[in-house]
Scaffold this active site. Structure first.
Site, PDB file in Angstrom:
ATOM      1  N   HIS B 347      40.956  33.598  33.825  1.00 41.46           N
ATOM      2  CA  HIS B 347      40.799  34.883  34.507  1.00 41.46           C
ATOM      3  C   HIS B 347      41.262  34.813  35.945  1.00 41.46           C
ATOM      4  CE1 HIS B 347      38.304  35.945  31.037  1.00 41.46           C
ATOM      5  NE2 HIS B 347      38.564  37.180  31.363  1.00 41.46           N
ATOM      6  N   GLY B 348      41.019  33.709  36.583  1.00 41.60           N
ATOM      7  CA  GLY B 348      41.455  33.631  37.965  1.00 41.60           C
ATOM      8  C   GLY B 348      41.318  32.212  38.480  1.00 41.60           C
TER       9      GLY B 348
END
Lengths: 81, 540
Positions: B347-348
């Site tokens: 996601h990040g």
């Protein structure tokens, strides 16, 4: 071994794993039909089936089994291999 | 080009769709080629440079998959090497753009080194595109995909409704559809598509976007050292959970609708996750195609290897009842936590995402442990599921909301401050304007430690009302998949055998009432255009 006998064996294995004696598998049962039959339990189930029938599934097949029926047929194929 | 922009809705979409239908009435191949070209334009819109980055990756992947197709049977060893090389290439490609900066920062933090942080511009949708390509290589290698042409491959990779933020699709579920699709106007596809698209647009613009300022303020305050009181902390955490919920739900509906205009059905990606009654259940409803990808290609292979090894060494797991601690750790906890860590950093690139993944990994382990222990305590599964449902729902909901605070917070420290606020660590306040209107209750509240504050009472009331309305929509109303179930809005969706009362009343039908209602929703959505808030998932 006839289909019904295999289904009975698979039913027994899954009942043991989930601790639920009300489970009744048919050729058309899918994983969504059985409460709590999650990915973890599925892998345990597959390995227990492998041990029971002395076979080894290919990993690509394991992912594509859509119903209990496809597993029963795959046991046939693997045993005659 | 954002789905929620004028240029997309009034320019790109009508032209692409019109061209598709016109060409489709002459020759299907032209229509499909047109669709692929339009998708490329869609991708290039922000930064044409992006195409130069992504095109070589597409070509290299195509080359490798051709090689795999030819050599998987005759030379399995060689094919395996090519497969591994292909996966490594894709991961490096993603790693360079997404993780270089974070990697340098992590090294600096760990070893006190002083790498200068490289700023790399992230090509849009790279995380989604990369995962889809890896899945394709694995499918070709396993023989699940055979006979594909470059044109088909390009269309599969570029198809714009799902290009930037999923769903992450498999070639085998898309290509048969592309091969069969008529490429002509179809009234049912159009009306189902419009319904999905405008429901999604309204969710995004009317339900999700107005939350962003309401949520942003408390997070910024917590980051700058103002400790949140219990009510503000909960507004921040619940508000963001609902913001990302409707943002992603809206995106997924729009993607389904857009694909449907072309006669294509996408897989289910979002299915009322906040209604989940366990964390395992939550992950089978939130971002379903990512869960599917990680389960199939990471979790199952790891768990399978561990379980087979245990079985071979004479320690089989015959039943859940006799699973010991060591089995639990090697066979269950390790693969689960590893998978969720990967999901987190996917996601990040940052510590907050890593910890969010870890948190969900641990929650999943607790969930699994309970599934193993519970049958010993409570034999009857059906009665257990019925009786415990409300508690199970509440526990799941609270866990998800707490974890979301970590997902949103700009730093781990901020998330911890927010958590402390949520459990009352910084006390509770109510605006004086509200307290003074509560009469005797105000006295009791103050005796409980609630302090008066000179903050806006009306702001607090609006925020609370907004959260309650959104919770009602998310938890009580049927979702778009259920409403449209008779028309298979996503692959495999079928009508419920016994629809509930509310669903029975509201089920979608191509009639005048729905047309008017939908026109209203569409109008409200289009009139809210112009804010140009990006979808949260487009940054991943």
């Amino acid at each position: 071994m006839p289909e019904q006998e295999r289904l009975a064996t698979l039913t027994r294995i899954l009942r043991d794993l989930l601790g639920d004696d009300t489970i009744e598998l048919t050729m058309r049962t899918t994983r969504q039909d059985v409460p709590d039959w999650d990915s973890f339990c599925y892998v345990n189930f597959i390995v227990a089936v492998e041990a029971e029938f002395r076979i080894k599934f290919r990993i690509a097949d394991i992912e594509s089994f859509s119903t209990v029926g496809t597993i029963v047929k795959a046991i046939d194929t693997e045993q005659t291999r | 080009m954002l789905f929620n922009s004028y240029i997309f809705i009034f320019g790109f979409l009508p032209v692409t769709l019109g061209g598709f239908y016109v060409l489709g009435s002459r020759r299907r191949e032209w229509a499909l080629l047109w669709l692929a070209a339009a998708s490329l334009l869609f991708y290039a819109w922000w930064r044409p440079l992006n195409v130069l980055l992504i095109a070589p990756s597409i070509l290299i992947n195509y080359g490798i998959s051709r090689f795999l197709e030819r050599n998987a049977q005759p030379r399995p060893g060689l094919a395996r090497v090519a497969l591994v090389a292909g996966i490594v290439f894709n991961l490096c490609f993603l790693g360079y753009f997404k993780y270089l900066t974070f990697g340098e920062q992590a090294l600096n933090d760990l070893f006190g080194t002083s790498f200068i942080l490289t700023q790399v511009v992230l090509p849009l949708g790279i995380s989604f595109i990369t995962f889809q390509k890896i899945a394709f290589l694995l499918d070709v290698h396993a023989g699940r995909v055979t006979h594909f042409t470059f044109r088909e491959y390009a269309l599969f990779v570029l198809f714009f409704p799902q290009l930037i933020a999923g769903p992450i699709v498999h070639y085998r579920e898309m290509m048969p559809q592309f091969k069969a699709v008529s490429c002509r106007f179809d009234a049912e596809n159009m009306s189902v598509g419009l319904t999905l698209f405008f429901f999604g647009l309204a969710k995004k613009l009317i339900l999700a976007d107005p939350l962003s300022s309401m949520v942003g303020t408390p997070y910024d305050q917590a980051a700058s050292g103002v400790p949140p009181t219990i009510i503000n902390a909960w507004i921040a955490a619940l508000g963001f959970t609902l913001q990302i919920y409707f943002d992603f739900s809206g995106y997924c509906d729009m993607a389904l609708g857009l694909a449907r205009f072309f006669g294509i059905k996408l897989p289910v990606n979002f299915n009322s996750p906040l209604k989940a009654r366990s964390i395992i259940d939550f992950w089978s409803r939130w971002h379903v195609t990512l869960t599917r990808f990680l389960t199939a290609y990471l979790y199952v292979p790891m768990t399978l290897a561990m379980t087979r090894r245990r079985m071979a060494s004479g320690k089989p797991i015959r039943s859940a009842r006799d699973m010991g601690a060591s089995a639990f750790i090697t066979v269950l906890a390790m693969p689960t936590i590893l998978t969720m860590l990967v999901s987190g950093v996917w996601h990040g690139a940052g510590y907050t995402f890593l910890l969010w993944g870890l948190l969900h990994g641990v929650l999943l382990c607790i969930n699994h442990a309970w599934r193993l222990i519970r049958p010993r305590i409570w034999r009857n599964t059906a009665s257990y599921n019925r009786r415990v449902a409300p508690i199970a729902f509440l526990l799941t909901f609270i866990s998800v909301v707490f974890a979301m605070a970590m997902f949103r917070a700009p730093s781990v420290g901020t998330a911890v401050v927010l958590w402390k606020g949520m459990i009352g660590g910084y006390g509770a306040t109510l605006p004086q304007a509200i307290l003074s209107r509560l009469g005797p209750i105000a006295g009791w509240l103050q005796a409980l430690g609630v302090q008066p504050a000179w903050t806006s009472g009306s702001l607090l009331l609006t925020a609370t009302a907004r959260i309650l309305v959104l919770l009602f929509i998310a938890l009580a109303l049927p979702n778009t998949l259920e409403l449209l179930a008779a028309y298979e809005p996503a692959i495999g969706i079928k009508p419920a055998k016994a629809p509930g009362f509310l669903l029975g009343l509201t089920v979608w039908q191509p009639n005048r009432a729905w047309a008017v209602g939908l026109a209203g929703i569409a109008l409200a959505g289009v009139l809210s255009l112009g804010g140009l808030h990006e979808f949260i998932y487009w940054q991943f």
